[in-house]
Design a protein around this motif. Structure first.
Motif, PDB file in Angstrom:
ATOM      1  N   UNK A  92      40.122  24.710  25.736  1.00 25.50           N
ATOM      2  CA  UNK A  92      39.486  23.481  25.611  1.00 25.50           C
ATOM      3  C   UNK A  92      39.076  23.586  23.859  1.00 25.50           C
ATOM      4  N   UNK A  93      39.437  22.457  23.336  1.00 25.15           N
ATOM      5  CA  UNK A  93      39.369  22.393  21.842  1.00 25.15           C
ATOM      6  C   UNK A  93      37.890  21.373  21.760  1.00 25.15           C
ATOM      7  N   UNK A  94      37.194  21.758  20.850  1.00 24.71           N
ATOM      8  CA  UNK A  94      35.937  20.770  20.568  1.00 24.71           C
ATOM      9  C   UNK A  94      34.968  21.022  21.726  1.00 24.71           C
ATOM     10  N   UNK A  95      34.745  22.033  22.277  1.00 23.44           N
ATOM     11  CA  UNK A  95      33.936  22.316  23.534  1.00 23.44           C
ATOM     12  C   UNK A  95      32.547  21.708  23.463  1.00 23.44           C
ATOM     13  N   UNK A  96      31.838  21.903  22.047  1.00 23.77           N
ATOM     14  CA  UNK A  96      30.709  21.366  21.585  1.00 23.77           C
ATOM     15  C   UNK A  96      30.435  19.935  21.804  1.00 23.77           C
ATOM     16  N   UNK A  97      31.649  19.299  22.071  1.00 25.78           N
ATOM     17  CA  UNK A  97      31.530  17.868  22.302  1.00 25.78           C
ATOM     18  C   UNK A  97      31.002  17.355  23.918  1.00 25.78           C
ATOM     19  N   UNK A  98      31.362  18.417  24.696  1.00 29.58           N
ATOM     20  CA  UNK A  98      31.021  18.262  26.228  1.00 29.58           C
ATOM     21  C   UNK A  98      30.013  19.484  26.303  1.00 29.58           C
ATOM     22  N   UNK A  99      29.191  19.939  25.645  1.00 31.14           N
ATOM     23  CA  UNK A  99      27.894  20.893  25.769  1.00 31.14           C
ATOM     24  C   UNK A  99      27.009  20.435  26.847  1.00 31.14           C
ATOM     25  N   UNK A 100      26.765  21.437  27.808  1.00 27.21           N
ATOM     26  CA  UNK A 100      26.106  21.270  28.787  1.00 27.21           C
ATOM     27  C   UNK A 100      26.366  20.765  30.009  1.00 27.21           C
ATOM     28  N   UNK A 101      27.880  20.361  29.998  1.00 31.94           N
ATOM     29  CA  UNK A 101      28.688  19.729  31.020  1.00 31.94           C
ATOM     30  C   UNK A 101      29.733  20.746  31.351  1.00 31.94           C
ATOM     31  N   UNK A 102      30.160  21.414  30.427  1.00 29.12           N
ATOM     32  CA  UNK A 102      31.519  22.156  30.363  1.00 29.12           C
ATOM     33  C   UNK A 102      31.116  23.683  30.845  1.00 29.12           C
ATOM     34  N   UNK A 103      31.959  24.058  31.933  1.00 29.60           N
ATOM     35  CA  UNK A 103      31.863  25.367  32.459  1.00 29.60           C
ATOM     36  C   UNK A 103      31.806  26.650  31.152  1.00 29.60           C
ATOM     37  N   UNK A 104      31.294  27.595  31.415  1.00 28.17           N
ATOM     38  CA  UNK A 104      31.055  28.327  30.252  1.00 28.17           C
ATOM     39  C   UNK A 104      32.529  28.996  29.954  1.00 28.17           C
ATOM     40  N   UNK A 105      32.838  29.911  28.783  1.00 25.62           N
ATOM     41  CA  UNK A 105      33.762  30.368  28.390  1.00 25.62           C
ATOM     42  C   UNK A 105      33.884  31.760  28.667  1.00 25.62           C
ATOM     43  N   UNK A 106      35.121  32.109  29.001  1.00 24.73           N
ATOM     44  CA  UNK A 106      35.201  33.589  29.269  1.00 24.73           C
ATOM     45  C   UNK A 106      35.457  34.115  27.493  1.00 24.73           C
ATOM     46  N   UNK A 107      36.352  33.316  26.898  1.00 29.66           N
ATOM     47  CA  UNK A 107      36.892  33.611  25.506  1.00 29.66           C
ATOM     48  C   UNK A 107      36.659  32.456  24.701  1.00 29.66           C
ATOM     49  N   UNK A 108      35.978  32.560  23.324  1.00 32.82           N
ATOM     50  CA  UNK A 108      35.615  31.852  22.300  1.00 32.82           C
ATOM     51  C   UNK A 108      36.682  32.210  21.287  1.00 32.82           C
ATOM     52  N   UNK A 109      37.306  31.289  20.652  1.00 33.40           N
ATOM     53  CA  UNK A 109      38.179  31.543  19.579  1.00 33.40           C
ATOM     54  C   UNK A 109      37.654  30.712  18.548  1.00 33.40           C
ATOM     55  N   UNK A 110      36.966  31.273  17.315  1.00 32.49           N
ATOM     56  CA  UNK A 110      36.569  30.725  16.494  1.00 32.49           C
ATOM     57  C   UNK A 110      37.253  30.615  15.146  1.00 32.49           C
ATOM     58  N   UNK A 111      37.964  29.499  14.531  1.00 33.15           N
ATOM     59  CA  UNK A 111      38.703  29.625  13.468  1.00 33.15           C
ATOM     60  C   UNK A 111      37.800  29.181  12.068  1.00 33.15           C
ATOM     61  N   UNK A 112      38.099  29.930  11.315  1.00 37.98           N
ATOM     62  CA  UNK A 112      37.317  29.224   9.767  1.00 37.98           C
ATOM     63  C   UNK A 112      38.421  29.526   8.632  1.00 37.98           C
ATOM     64  N   UNK A 113      38.371  28.750   7.982  1.00 33.48           N
ATOM     65  CA  UNK A 113      39.208  28.734   6.642  1.00 33.48           C
ATOM     66  C   UNK A 113      38.826  29.726   5.874  1.00 33.48           C
TER      67      UNK A 113
END
Length: 167
Positions: A114-135
């Motif tokens: 799932x890309x952009x999970x925050x756009x479905x916050x509260x409706x989306x099942x929880x993550x097992x892994x979050x991968x956060x990219x930063x420049x």
């Protein structure tokens, strides 16, 4: 997102280029099991789709892997496992996830990316892994965050295969 959970473990990696991102995908892909949910977070162009492409290729997909920005979901079937690649960038409201019926894709025989999970916050099942990219200087910094027991197993295996990892 689950940023306040106390049972999370984080692995921080430096990815200097696209080859390093592909290498992360190759190492992570065999660790993913049906039923898992991965959230990919980061700015446009940070490497989310590049990593998803590397994961799918490492699992044996040889066709194109395009960002589902307009289609919202791309479906891949690899070795009888359904791989759903979501991109919720265009959502205006989290309820669009429910309206589209996407909840039924999150099953025990599927891996959901799932890309952009925050756009479905509260409706989306929880993550097992979050991968956060930063420049970051000379590439990207990536935090791989375990948010479940399955995620912890993946993170432990990934950490052992990435000798210069921090965290």
């Amino acid at each position: 997102m689950h940023s306040s959970d106390h049972n999370q473990s984080t692995l921080t990696l430096h990815l200097p280029d696209e080859d390093a991102t592909a290498s992360l995908g190759q190492q992570l892909a065999p660790l993913l099991a049906p039923g898992m949910v991965l959230w990919f977070d980061g700015d446009l162009g940070a490497g989310k789709t590049t990593l998803v492409r590397a994961l799918l290729r490492a699992r044996g997909h040889s066709g194109p892997v395009k960002s589902p920005t307009y289609t919202l979901v791309e479906i891949y079937v690899i070795s009888r496992i359904y791989w759903y690649h979501f991109d919720f960038y265009r959502f205006n409201f989290p309820e669009e996830f429910l309206d589209a019926g996407f909840g039924e894709y999150f099953r025990d025989d599927a891996v959901c990316l799932v890309e952009w999970p925050e756009k479905a916050e509260g409706c989306l099942p929880p993550a097992d892994l979050m991968v956060r990219f930063r420049f970051a200087e000379n590439g990207r910094a990536v935090d791989v965050v375990a948010c479940s027991e399955e995620g912890q197993k993946c993170l432990k295996a990934l950490r052992s295969g990435w000798p210069d990892a921090a965290g």
